[in-house]
Design a protein around this motif. Sequence first.
Motif, PDB file in Angstrom:
ATOM      1  N   ASN A  35       0.841  -1.190   0.000  1.00  0.00           N
ATOM      2  CA  ASN A  35       0.000   0.000   0.000  1.00  0.00           C
ATOM      3  C   ASN A  35       0.880   1.244   0.000  1.00  0.00           C
ATOM      4  N   ILE A  36       0.268   2.417  -0.023  1.00  0.00           N
ATOM      5  CA  ILE A  36       1.044   3.651  -0.162  1.00  0.00           C
ATOM      6  C   ILE A  36       1.851   3.977   1.101  1.00  0.00           C
ATOM      7  N   LYS A  37       1.624   3.215   2.177  1.00  0.00           N
ATOM      8  CA  LYS A  37       2.433   3.388   3.382  1.00  0.00           C
ATOM      9  C   LYS A  37       3.652   2.464   3.378  1.00  0.00           C
ATOM     10  N   VAL A  74       1.157  -0.226 -10.585  1.00  0.00           N
ATOM     11  CA  VAL A  74      -0.116  -0.188  -9.866  1.00  0.00           C
ATOM     12  C   VAL A  74      -0.863  -1.468 -10.220  1.00  0.00           C
ATOM     13  N   GLU A  75      -1.450  -2.105  -9.241  1.00  0.00           N
ATOM     14  CA  GLU A  75      -1.957  -3.478  -9.350  1.00  0.00           C
ATOM     15  C   GLU A  75      -2.752  -3.753 -10.635  1.00  0.00           C
ATOM     16  N   ASP A  76      -3.674  -2.882 -10.977  1.00  0.00           N
ATOM     17  CA  ASP A  76      -4.540  -3.133 -12.136  1.00  0.00           C
ATOM     18  C   ASP A  76      -3.798  -3.025 -13.463  1.00  0.00           C
ATOM     19  N   ALA A  91      12.403  -7.681 -13.809  1.00  0.00           N
ATOM     20  CA  ALA A  91      11.876  -8.664 -12.866  1.00  0.00           C
ATOM     21  C   ALA A  91      12.995  -9.568 -12.347  1.00  0.00           C
ATOM     22  N   LYS A  92      13.903  -9.948 -13.232  1.00  0.00           N
ATOM     23  CA  LYS A  92      15.027 -10.804 -12.842  1.00  0.00           C
ATOM     24  C   LYS A  92      15.912 -10.123 -11.809  1.00  0.00           C
ATOM     25  N   ASP A  93      16.065  -8.797 -11.924  1.00  0.00           N
ATOM     26  CA  ASP A  93      16.916  -8.031 -11.003  1.00  0.00           C
ATOM     27  C   ASP A  93      16.148  -7.522  -9.784  1.00  0.00           C
ATOM     28  N   ASN A  94      14.902  -8.002  -9.605  1.00  0.00           N
ATOM     29  CA  ASN A  94      14.061  -7.609  -8.463  1.00  0.00           C
ATOM     30  C   ASN A  94      13.836  -6.101  -8.401  1.00  0.00           C
ATOM     31  N   LYS A  95      13.617  -5.514  -9.563  1.00  0.00           N
ATOM     32  CA  LYS A  95      13.381  -4.071  -9.629  1.00  0.00           C
ATOM     33  C   LYS A  95      11.916  -3.734  -9.895  1.00  0.00           C
ATOM     34  N   VAL A  96      11.051  -4.738  -9.787  1.00  0.00           N
ATOM     35  CA  VAL A  96       9.617  -4.525 -10.021  1.00  0.00           C
ATOM     36  C   VAL A  96       8.876  -4.679  -8.696  1.00  0.00           C
ATOM     37  N   SER A  97       8.017  -3.708  -8.379  1.00  0.00           N
ATOM     38  CA  SER A  97       7.181  -3.772  -7.176  1.00  0.00           C
ATOM     39  C   SER A  97       5.734  -3.513  -7.555  1.00  0.00           C
ATOM     40  N   LEU A  98       4.822  -4.077  -6.769  1.00  0.00           N
ATOM     41  CA  LEU A  98       3.388  -3.883  -7.006  1.00  0.00           C
ATOM     42  C   LEU A  98       2.812  -2.959  -5.938  1.00  0.00           C
ATOM     43  N   LEU A 115       6.714   7.823  -2.017  1.00  0.00           N
ATOM     44  CA  LEU A 115       8.018   7.308  -2.447  1.00  0.00           C
ATOM     45  C   LEU A 115       8.925   7.040  -1.252  1.00  0.00           C
ATOM     46  N   SER A 116       8.830   7.913  -0.255  1.00  0.00           N
ATOM     47  CA  SER A 116       9.639   7.741   0.955  1.00  0.00           C
ATOM     48  C   SER A 116       9.208   6.485   1.718  1.00  0.00           C
ATOM     49  N   ASN A 117       7.895   6.268   1.804  1.00  0.00           N
ATOM     50  CA  ASN A 117       7.380   5.073   2.497  1.00  0.00           C
ATOM     51  C   ASN A 117       7.810   3.788   1.797  1.00  0.00           C
ATOM     52  N   LEU A 118       7.913   3.852   0.478  1.00  0.00           N
ATOM     53  CA  LEU A 118       8.295   2.675  -0.294  1.00  0.00           C
ATOM     54  C   LEU A 118       9.813   2.517  -0.380  1.00  0.00           C
ATOM     55  N   LYS A 119      10.535   3.483   0.213  1.00  0.00           N
ATOM     56  CA  LYS A 119      12.003   3.479   0.216  1.00  0.00           C
ATOM     57  C   LYS A 119      12.569   3.438  -1.204  1.00  0.00           C
ATOM     58  N   VAL A 120      11.995   4.289  -2.031  1.00  0.00           N
ATOM     59  CA  VAL A 120      12.409   4.358  -3.432  1.00  0.00           C
ATOM     60  C   VAL A 120      13.577   5.320  -3.568  1.00  0.00           C
TER      61      VAL A 120
END
Length: 208
Positions: A7-9, A195-197, A118-125, A143-148
Amino acid sequence: MELSVLNIKGEDTGRKVTLSDAVFGATPNEHAMYLDVKQYLANQRQGTHKSKERNEVAGSTKKIKKQKGTGGARAGSLKAPLFVGGGRVFGPRPRNYSFKLNKKLKEVARVSALSLLAKDNKVSLLEAFTFEAPKTKEFKNILSNLKVEGKTLIVLPAVDKNVVLSGRNLNKVKIATASDLNTYDLLNTDRVLLVEDSVNIIENLLSA
């Protein structure tokens, strides 16, 4: 491959989404990616460059000195490229840099780029989110919550005006829709937030 939905948190929602191996687990085709990026960058060029050649420079056509007896090379016009203010030899002319690529090749390139990420684990949902009004501060908090860190590509299922306006002033953030993804943006990023959808839209477009 299974990814947890955040989630966004930045918290795990407990839901997981299985990514299609046909789109996120393919063997990357480097040459296809190269051609697609090359076409993308070529299409960005305006091609309006122009320099004046000899027949376009303003100046007298009178012979500037006599043909013989001067001790120097013969010269007939000040508009010659030899002289300051003269025309340029083989200068750039307006042209179109774009070129055609097959639709299937472009699809292979995008699948290759997504598989690399995806192979480098750079994809998040990320679960769906929006803002009541454009707020860059709230966008930065997400972005801060997701540690981007670094360049980030956020993929939305459809255009959300408030989200786009909230993030467009951030230098290292690019916002795109799932149907408009291109290979250049995918390779020119450190992390992709889907984003999930948007996952279903991407898989429907590229799995064929």
